[in-house]
Design a protein around this motif. Structure first.
Motif, PDB file in Angstrom:
ATOM      1  N   GLN A 174      -5.364 -37.847  10.500  1.00 47.02           N
ATOM      2  CA  GLN A 174      -6.366 -37.113  11.118  1.00 47.02           C
ATOM      3  C   GLN A 174      -7.192 -35.991  10.309  1.00 47.02           C
ATOM      4  O   GLN A 174      -8.237 -35.834  10.489  1.00 47.02           O
ATOM      5  CB  GLN A 174      -5.532 -36.193  12.006  1.00 47.02           C
ATOM      6  CG  GLN A 174      -5.039 -37.115  13.519  1.00 47.02           C
ATOM      7  CD  GLN A 174      -4.336 -36.210  14.531  1.00 47.02           C
ATOM      8  OE1 GLN A 174      -3.979 -35.214  14.182  1.00 47.02           O
ATOM      9  NE2 GLN A 174      -4.626 -36.683  15.794  1.00 47.02           N
ATOM     10  N   LYS A 175      -6.218 -35.521   9.378  1.00 48.01           N
ATOM     11  CA  LYS A 175      -7.355 -34.527   8.385  1.00 48.01           C
ATOM     12  C   LYS A 175      -8.211 -35.288   7.741  1.00 48.01           C
ATOM     13  O   LYS A 175      -9.313 -34.777   7.285  1.00 48.01           O
ATOM     14  CB  LYS A 175      -6.173 -33.781   7.623  1.00 48.01           C
ATOM     15  CG  LYS A 175      -6.632 -32.817   6.670  1.00 48.01           C
ATOM     16  CD  LYS A 175      -5.514 -32.047   6.030  1.00 48.01           C
ATOM     17  CE  LYS A 175      -6.072 -30.807   5.098  1.00 48.01           C
ATOM     18  NZ  LYS A 175      -5.226 -30.074   4.267  1.00 48.01           N
ATOM     19  N   TYR A 176      -7.777 -36.451   6.938  1.00 47.89           N
ATOM     20  CA  TYR A 176      -8.636 -36.948   5.917  1.00 47.89           C
ATOM     21  C   TYR A 176      -9.316 -38.442   6.284  1.00 47.89           C
ATOM     22  O   TYR A 176     -10.097 -38.775   5.768  1.00 47.89           O
ATOM     23  CB  TYR A 176      -7.792 -37.427   4.676  1.00 47.89           C
ATOM     24  CG  TYR A 176      -7.303 -36.010   3.909  1.00 47.89           C
ATOM     25  CD1 TYR A 176      -8.371 -35.266   3.280  1.00 47.89           C
ATOM     26  CD2 TYR A 176      -6.077 -35.664   4.158  1.00 47.89           C
ATOM     27  CE1 TYR A 176      -7.899 -34.110   2.467  1.00 47.89           C
ATOM     28  CE2 TYR A 176      -5.646 -34.363   3.331  1.00 47.89           C
ATOM     29  CZ  TYR A 176      -6.408 -33.981   2.882  1.00 47.89           C
ATOM     30  OH  TYR A 176      -6.276 -32.839   2.002  1.00 47.89           O
ATOM     31  N   GLY A 177      -8.907 -38.628   7.598  1.00 41.76           N
ATOM     32  CA  GLY A 177      -9.674 -40.007   8.042  1.00 41.76           C
ATOM     33  C   GLY A 177     -10.414 -39.869   9.242  1.00 41.76           C
ATOM     34  O   GLY A 177     -10.930 -38.700   9.511  1.00 41.76           O
ATOM     35  N   GLY A 178     -11.124 -41.146   9.825  1.00 39.10           N
ATOM     36  CA  GLY A 178     -12.035 -40.679  10.808  1.00 39.10           C
ATOM     37  C   GLY A 178     -13.619 -40.638  10.339  1.00 39.10           C
ATOM     38  O   GLY A 178     -13.918 -40.760   9.104  1.00 39.10           O
TER      39      GLY A 178
END
Length: 181
Positions: free
Chosen positions: A170-174
């Motif tokens: 969630q922090k580094y993806g998307g």
């Protein structure tokens, strides 16, 4: 071909004594430093082929530097904030994306449904550790993890291992620009 962005933050990077240089000249000087280094024979063919191109802030998620394997894209206002030592490390970082064929290897992974932003984060972990192990002085904002070995792990292996951590994903993806904060 996929664009590989550099995930190193901007905070705390002071000015450059060569403030009078424009960004393209600073990047050219950083390329010359790499070619002139003790292992210039490695860097020379890789760095000399990249064409330097200015892009606006936010272009394709680029806020600093990026590469597609042919071009070295940069955002002027970011480059002007960096001291030469940081710029040399970031240029080396982008060159390593090319040396490790990341823009080309990413195509197959995206077709398999991999998250592009998280994949780039994993690539950056491997590259930054490799550069650190090689004596480059990375800025404190460079993404590093003690459990990532830049010498023996591929970014794909790091992706497979770290993608199990949903909070990290969630922090580094998307979608969008991920700054590593």
């Amino acid at each position: 071909m996929q664009l590989m962005n550099c995930w190193i933050g901007l905070e705390g990077w002071g000015g450059d004594p060569r403030r009078g240089m424009n960004s393209k000249d600073k990047i050219t000087a950083a390329k010359v430093q790499l070619v002139s280094s003790a292992i210039g024979a490695f860097w020379g063919p890789l760095v000399s082929r990249l064409r330097i191109k200015e892009v606006p802030m936010g272009w394709n998620g680029c806020w600093a530097m990026a590469t597609d394997g042919t071009n070295l894209y940069y955002v002027d206002e970011t480059i002007q904030k960096w001291p030469m030592s940081a710029l040399v490390a970031v240029v080396a970082h982008e060159v390593m994306h090319c040396a490790q064929l990341h823009p080309y290897r990413m195509i197959a992974r995206l077709a398999q449904g991999w998250d592009q932003q998280f994949a780039n984060y994993c690539q950056d972990l491997v590259i930054n550790k490799l550069l650190q192990n090689s004596g480059f002085v990375l800025p404190p904002e460079a993404v590093l993890r003690p459990d990532v070995d830049g010498n023996s792990e591929t970014w794909e292996a790091v992706y497979m291992r770290l993608s199990q951590d949903k909070k990290l994903m969630q922090k580094y993806g998307g979608e969008g620009i991920v700054t590593g904060k």
